[in-house]
Design a protein around this motif. Sequence first.
Motif, PDB file in Angstrom:
ATOM      1  N   ASP A 299       1.356  -4.831  24.096  1.00  0.00           N
ATOM      2  CA  ASP A 299       2.424  -5.447  23.307  1.00  0.00           C
ATOM      3  C   ASP A 299       1.990  -6.765  22.672  1.00  0.00           C
ATOM      4  N   LYS A 300       1.234  -7.560  23.383  1.00  0.00           N
ATOM      5  CA  LYS A 300       0.743  -8.834  22.837  1.00  0.00           C
ATOM      6  C   LYS A 300       0.007  -8.600  21.525  1.00  0.00           C
ATOM      7  N   ASP A 301      -0.801  -7.551  21.477  1.00  0.00           N
ATOM      8  CA  ASP A 301      -1.597  -7.266  20.289  1.00  0.00           C
ATOM      9  C   ASP A 301      -0.761  -6.594  19.196  1.00  0.00           C
ATOM     10  N   ILE A 302       0.251  -5.842  19.607  1.00  0.00           N
ATOM     11  CA  ILE A 302       1.158  -5.248  18.629  1.00  0.00           C
ATOM     12  C   ILE A 302       1.854  -6.348  17.832  1.00  0.00           C
ATOM     13  N   PHE A 303       2.310  -7.388  18.514  1.00  0.00           N
ATOM     14  CA  PHE A 303       2.961  -8.496  17.813  1.00  0.00           C
ATOM     15  C   PHE A 303       1.965  -9.266  16.945  1.00  0.00           C
ATOM     16  N   ASP A 304       0.726  -9.364  17.398  1.00  0.00           N
ATOM     17  CA  ASP A 304      -0.291 -10.036  16.590  1.00  0.00           C
ATOM     18  C   ASP A 304      -0.556  -9.251  15.304  1.00  0.00           C
ATOM     19  N   VAL A 305      -0.663  -7.919  15.429  1.00  0.00           N
ATOM     20  CA  VAL A 305      -0.853  -7.074  14.253  1.00  0.00           C
ATOM     21  C   VAL A 305       0.356  -7.182  13.327  1.00  0.00           C
ATOM     22  N   ALA A 306       1.553  -7.201  13.898  1.00  0.00           N
ATOM     23  CA  ALA A 306       2.767  -7.334  13.089  1.00  0.00           C
ATOM     24  C   ALA A 306       2.755  -8.630  12.299  1.00  0.00           C
ATOM     25  N   GLN A 307       2.319  -9.717  12.945  1.00  0.00           N
ATOM     26  CA  GLN A 307       2.254 -11.007  12.254  1.00  0.00           C
ATOM     27  C   GLN A 307       1.248 -10.963  11.109  1.00  0.00           C
ATOM     28  N   LYS A 308       0.131 -10.314  11.333  1.00  0.00           N
ATOM     29  CA  LYS A 308      -0.877 -10.192  10.271  1.00  0.00           C
ATOM     30  C   LYS A 308      -0.337  -9.389   9.093  1.00  0.00           C
ATOM     31  N   GLN A 309       0.401  -8.335   9.389  1.00  0.00           N
ATOM     32  CA  GLN A 309       0.966  -7.518   8.327  1.00  0.00           C
ATOM     33  C   GLN A 309       2.003  -8.296   7.516  1.00  0.00           C
ATOM     34  N   ILE A 310       2.807  -9.110   8.182  1.00  0.00           N
ATOM     35  CA  ILE A 310       3.795  -9.927   7.482  1.00  0.00           C
ATOM     36  C   ILE A 310       3.103 -10.924   6.565  1.00  0.00           C
ATOM     37  N   THR A 311       2.084 -11.587   7.094  1.00  0.00           N
ATOM     38  CA  THR A 311       1.336 -12.555   6.278  1.00  0.00           C
ATOM     39  C   THR A 311       0.753 -11.886   5.046  1.00  0.00           C
TER      40      THR A 311
END
Length: 480
Positions: A299-311
């Motif tokens: 989950d920690k990495d899922i949120f990191d990927v989500a943040q990258k996609q938003i950026t």
Amino acid sequence: MPLSTFIVLPLFIITIVFASLFKKKKWQFLIVTLLTIFIVMELTSIYFSGGFIDYQFYVNLNINDIIEGLFIFKLQAVLVIVVFFSFIFLLLKLANWCKGKCRLLPRALLAVIAIFSISYHNGPLSRLYEIYQVTSAPREPFEQALQSLNMTNYTNKNQLVSQQGKNIIVLSLESFEQGFLDFEDITPNLRHLRQDYTFFTNMPMSPGSTWTTASMYTYMTGMPFLIGGYTTSPLMRANQTNLVSLGDVLKQAGYQIRYVMPSPDFAGIGHTAELLGMQVISEKNYVGQYPAAPFGLYDKDIFDVAQKQITQMRQNNQPFALFVSTVSTHAPNGFDDERMKSIISPKPDNMSFVAASLDHNLGLFIQQLKDEGVLENTVFYIFPDHLMMGSGTPTINRLSQKERKLYLLTNASIQDLQKTPDQTIYQIDLPRLILNGAQVASNGKFLTDYLSAPNFDKKQFIEKNKANIATINNSAQVFK
């Protein structure tokens, strides 16, 4: 122990009596083996879902889900094997004893009584008949199928007109039901967000939306995941559905649409997301960049990927809709991330630790969105995909101390949502709520738009119309 577990008693009687009617041991063994398989399957269904074998159980009998289940539920798999062979041994002994000690008429009468005892509404035989109703639902012309639920003037995909509103972030949390928010030591961040934003507490789980893929299909299309056809992998041969989905509405409005998930292979959600018009983002897009996890990403990495996609999407001159599914809080005990042990204090059991980790990472994600000004023109929606499956674990015991429900947490305004937090909402309401809260105007329609009477019990409606819903889903499929 759930009361439904006592189903073994009449099933035992039926097995013993039928096996005792045969003289040859090979026929006795065959009868006992077949009925023991059924008994163990019923107990397995009761363990995971709290109820008898139903369409959810049937769908998850496919080989991929069975293999995944053996990986996740190792101890339970061993227990099933032990129980299976123990039951065969016991029932064979009892069948032979019954044949020698009991006359035929009393045996037959006992079997009839046992069969009647499981023939009540929503009982095991009733649920088996429902599986037949759903799987045998016919394929009809799509417009004709819609009429079975009086869905008149339905907007087809080529008729869609949509206007963009705010950016959208949807977070579907694996098994993270409302009861977790009662535990201050586990969910301080979600509890805080609940105070700051709009929180819907009256959200029961409904049939056809009780497992990961079904939940996603429901909140995307507004239709429960009940599909005709004798297959345990629905939609896998289809490459499109005629049902209008969130993806269709948002695409027509010019949104960038992406779905971040741990692995597209997990529960078949990758194929379903693509079928509904989503660009799937997973560990396959970031090979070697994150630690290996049981289902692709922690989950920690899922949120990191989500943040990258938003950026990335914010750099384009288009609104975006990002959908995210977590996985680490999967029953029975979750998948702990070693990196979180330096952040989260020790918990009494693994699921509590994993749940606290999810809450922590979710809190950081929302705070980062705030700090970067993303929430100024973005609405988020947080909800569990379904209730946690299983029974007997410390987590399930704690969650079962009160009525178990889902919830919706959002920063969308009540005025835009056109619902107030004291009202009951259902999983089929989610696509309408998501569009309303983001101020996306569209002529697209969902099932819930046809069920608009005040205080209408949509869960009961679904229960009564499973076959018609299955016909619509079946007829909507466009095959490769």
